[in-house]
Design a protein around this motif. Structure first.
Motif, PDB file in Angstrom:
ATOM      1  N   UNK A  51       0.830  -1.196   0.000  1.00 19.71           N
ATOM      2  CA  UNK A  51       0.000   0.000   0.000  1.00 19.71           C
ATOM      3  C   UNK A  51       0.870   1.253   0.000  1.00 19.71           C
ATOM      4  N   UNK A  52       1.981   1.195   0.752  1.00 14.14           N
ATOM      5  CA  UNK A  52       2.890   2.339   0.790  1.00 14.14           C
ATOM      6  C   UNK A  52       3.420   2.625  -0.618  1.00 14.14           C
ATOM      7  N   UNK A  53       3.802   1.568  -1.336  1.00 15.78           N
ATOM      8  CA  UNK A  53       4.320   1.747  -2.693  1.00 15.78           C
ATOM      9  C   UNK A  53       3.242   2.349  -3.597  1.00 15.78           C
ATOM     10  N   UNK A  54       2.005   1.855  -3.411  1.00 18.58           N
ATOM     11  CA  UNK A  54       0.902   2.378  -4.212  1.00 18.58           C
ATOM     12  C   UNK A  54       0.685   3.860  -3.898  1.00 18.58           C
ATOM     13  N   UNK A  55       0.757   4.198  -2.596  1.00 13.39           N
ATOM     14  CA  UNK A  55       0.550   5.584  -2.176  1.00 13.39           C
ATOM     15  C   UNK A  55       1.640   6.503  -2.712  1.00 13.39           C
ATOM     16  N   UNK A  56       2.806   5.933  -3.037  1.00 11.18           N
ATOM     17  CA  UNK A  56       3.902   6.754  -3.571  1.00 11.18           C
ATOM     18  C   UNK A  56       3.756   6.962  -5.076  1.00 11.18           C
ATOM     19  N   UNK A  57       2.762   6.322  -5.673  1.00 10.26           N
ATOM     20  CA  UNK A  57       2.540   6.502  -7.098  1.00 10.26           C
ATOM     21  C   UNK A  57       3.222   5.458  -7.962  1.00 10.26           C
ATOM     22  N   UNK A  58       3.542   4.293  -7.375  1.00 11.38           N
ATOM     23  CA  UNK A  58       4.205   3.242  -8.155  1.00 11.38           C
ATOM     24  C   UNK A  58       3.229   2.602  -9.145  1.00 11.38           C
ATOM     25  N   UNK A  59       3.759   2.212 -10.310  1.00  5.63           N
ATOM     26  CA  UNK A  59       2.939   1.486 -11.275  1.00  5.63           C
ATOM     27  C   UNK A  59       2.928   0.012 -10.866  1.00  5.63           C
ATOM     28  N   UNK A 101       6.290  -1.511 -11.369  1.00  4.93           N
ATOM     29  CA  UNK A 101       7.238  -1.091 -10.322  1.00  4.93           C
ATOM     30  C   UNK A 101       6.963  -1.836  -9.027  1.00  4.93           C
ATOM     31  N   UNK A 161       9.969  -3.964  -7.844  1.00  4.86           N
ATOM     32  CA  UNK A 161      10.679  -3.269  -6.765  1.00  4.86           C
ATOM     33  C   UNK A 161      10.174  -3.658  -5.379  1.00  4.86           C
ATOM     34  N   UNK A 162       8.982  -4.242  -5.301  1.00  6.76           N
ATOM     35  CA  UNK A 162       8.466  -4.622  -3.986  1.00  6.76           C
ATOM     36  C   UNK A 162       8.230  -6.134  -3.883  1.00  6.76           C
ATOM     37  N   UNK A 178      11.719  -8.379  -4.612  1.00 11.00           N
ATOM     38  CA  UNK A 178      12.752  -8.343  -3.574  1.00 11.00           C
ATOM     39  C   UNK A 178      12.236  -8.706  -2.181  1.00 11.00           C
ATOM     40  N   UNK A 199       3.296   5.899   8.104  1.00  9.64           N
ATOM     41  CA  UNK A 199       2.356   4.888   8.589  1.00  9.64           C
ATOM     42  C   UNK A 199       2.661   4.466  10.024  1.00  9.64           C
ATOM     43  N   UNK A 221      10.656   5.581  -8.271  1.00 14.31           N
ATOM     44  CA  UNK A 221       9.315   5.598  -8.886  1.00 14.31           C
ATOM     45  C   UNK A 221       9.167   6.834  -9.772  1.00 14.31           C
TER      46      UNK A 221
END
Lengths: 228, 346
Positions: free
Chosen positions: A132-140, A143, A147-148, A151, B88, B109
């Motif tokens: 969710x954090x990655x999504x909130x940062x605007x990741x596609x 990505x 990237x998540x 790894x 968070x 990103x």
């Protein structure tokens, strides 16, 4: 006269070391090639299963159901039956039903669904919050996957491929017994059929060593990459 | 500026539709720290998640700096998200990455070059006070340090807004204060708008300029923090304010007051409430100088700092043989503009 007593296990003079070497190489080759294909195919299938879980879209739900059903069916077929079942297909794909190459399709088809499930589980183990954090940062989506998901689940993916590799080694022996070559073939034909117990024992020891090597490499790799 | 206009959100659950947020109207000015306080399940998370499109309102609109988040999709939404940082409760760091690599993550990103990423991340490491720990993995850090990494990561794309989702709720009191000081510092240094959601009034008192109180999905009270602390209107707000201003000895004070009332039937017990400057003026000693036949006994007192000033209360017992002096003292308190409440028997 054929010696079948306990002592027969240790008559290593009966072992043809050069053909044992060839058989070891065949087993190793079959395992290595199928692991590489299984890793890629299983990863993709696992990703597909993970990404299509809990969707609201009916189409995606159907896709998840179909992939899931295929995975479950191929996981349920006993390997020895799968080889026989796939013989005609193998003839078409590989051009032969004898030798190490001919074992590849059934090895891959039986192991990839197994690994796919392990991959799916590994992805589900990742903390929802991190995704969710990655999504909130605007990741596609891409990505997030590279990237998540990849790894963050790497230790589980590696220990999963280790487990898969070890069961694949077992499968290669089974395939060997019906003509795929390798140590299984040697143990069955040159050992059992020829009442040459030393050959059977030697083939067994080599297979055990190969398993140990894979397990050791897998454990070592997990230890290196896991920073938790 | 952030604006919530008639925002409602319902979820479909097995038991029927659940209304998480009801008719929320909010305007959040730039450069301020805005707190939203409520108990768990009040809809705080849903509200904050609407600001970066992780949650979409069922009806109404959410606008951030002129763009309507609730109407954005795909690339436009992702581009908007780059401009909003979020921290968070459970930090949500990538364990597979070092401190520096975690901070670089949002920059990857945003497709910045390796050199730019590193330069920026190193600056942020310094800003949040983690110099020397750049190459540590999250598992080697304490909770407070992890949240510092979270803050640095949230700031890396120079966001216009920082969202804090219960960011201190998993930390011990001292670490909470350190992280809050850091947030305040960042708000002042970068003139960044910060939206804080929390269930701890302590967080509101310590760093927020404005507060909205959320109860069962509705905003029941809002205003400048000092006003809400001075004069809470709703029962739930009073509970929240008491949670922070009571020193934990409220019950003890009540017992002591009861005892005093029994012991000295002739005196008066008075609760004084101070705001802002009055909190620092020497009211007690001035009173004693004014009225020399008064005895004054302090029962309990406390004081708390908010962003806009202090707020405190003092329980005193006034004793005198001369009833006129007591009345005179009470009148004198009025002239000092201290809120006075005489506690009666019963």
């Amino acid at each position: 006269m054929v010696d079948t007593g306990i002592g027969s296990y240790f008559k290593f003079s009966n072992v043809d070391w050069s053909s044992m070497g060839t058989a070891t190489w065949e087993t190793f080759w079959m395992t290595a090639v199928s692991i590489i294909v299984v890793a890629v195919l299983g990863f993709l299938l696992g990703l597909l299963l993970f990404e299509t879980t809990d969707s609201d879209s009916l189409l995606i739900k159907a896709l998840n159901w179909i992939v899931s059903a295929i995975v479950n069916i191929f996981r349920s077929i006993p390997f020895i039956i799968l080889i026989v079942l796939l013989l005609p297909a193998t003839q078409v794909i590989m051009g032969t039903i004898i030798g190490a190459q001919a074992a590849l399709p059934s090895l891959i088809i039986s192991a990839a669904p197994f690994y796919a499930r392990l991959v799916e589980i590994a992805f589900h183990e990742i903390d929802r919050g991190v995704l969710e954090a990655a999504e909130a940062m605007g990741a596609t989506k891409a990505q997030i996957i590279f990237k998540v998901l990849l790894p963050e689940s790497l230790p589980a993916l590696v220990s999963g491929i280790t487990v898969t590799a070890i069961s694949l080694i077992g499968y290669t022996a089974m395939a060997g017994a019906i003509g795929a070559g390798g140590l299984g073939n040697t143990a069955y034909l040159d050992g059992f059929q020829a009442n040459n117990n030393a050959v059977t024992l030697t083939a067994t020891v080599i297979i055990v060593l190969i398993v140990f090597v894979f397990q050791f490499i897998g454990d070592f790799a997990v230890k290196r990459i896991d920073k938790r | 500026m952030i604006e919530f206009k008639d925002v409602s959100k319902t979820f479909d659950a097995k038991t029927g539709t659940v209304s998480a947020v009801k008719d929320v109207n909010l305007v959040i000015p730039d450069g301020k720290i805005y707190g939203i306080v409520g108990y768990s399940g009040a809809g705080k998370s849903t509200i904050i998640r609407m600001l970066n499109g992780l949650e979409a309102p069922t009806t109404g609109s959410v606008t951030v700096n002129g763009s309507e988040i609730s109407a954005l999709k795909g690339k436009a939404l992702r581009d908007q998200r780059l401009k909003i940082g979020m921290i968070f409760q459970h930090f949500n760091l990538l364990w597979s990455r070092t401190v520096l690599e975690n901070i670089e993550f949002p920059l990857e990103i945003a497709k910045l070059s390796k050199a730019e990423r590193k330069a920026k991340a190193l600056k942020l490491v310094e800003l949040v006070g983690l110099k020397g720990r750049e190459n540590a993995y999250p598992s080697e850090l304490s909770g407070g340090q992890k949240q510092r990494v979270g803050i640095a990561r949230a700031l890396s794309n120079d966001p216009e807004i920082l969202l804090s989702d219960e960011a201190t709720s998993a930390l011990d009191p001292q670490t909470t204060d350190e992280v809050l000081d850091l947030l305040l510092d960042i708000n002042k240094k970068l003139n960044l708008s910060v939206i804080v959601i929390t269930h701890e009034m302590h967080v509101i008192r310590k760093i927020c300029d404005h507060v909205a109180v959320l109860d069962a999905g509705e905003i029941v009270e809002q205003g400048p923090v000092l006003d809400v602390f001075k004069n809470p209107k709703q029962a739930i707000t009073k509970r929240f304010v008491n949670q922070e201003t009571d020193t934990g000895s409220a019950d003890d004070t009540n017992i002591a007051v009861e005892e005093m009332l029994k012991k000295y039937p002739q005196g008066k017990i008075v609760k004084l409430t101070f705001h802002g400057e009055q909190a620092s003026s020497p009211i007690v000693s001035e009173t004693l100088r004014q009225f020399d036949d008064i005895d004054l006994n302090i029962i309990e007192g406390n004081i708390h700092q908010t962003q806009e000033g202090s707020i405190g209360s003092l329980y005193i017992h006034l004793l005198s043989d001369n009833q006129q002096s007591i009345d005179g003292t009470l009148a004198y308190f009025q002239t000092l503009r201290v809120e006075t409440e005489v506690i009666e028997r019963g």
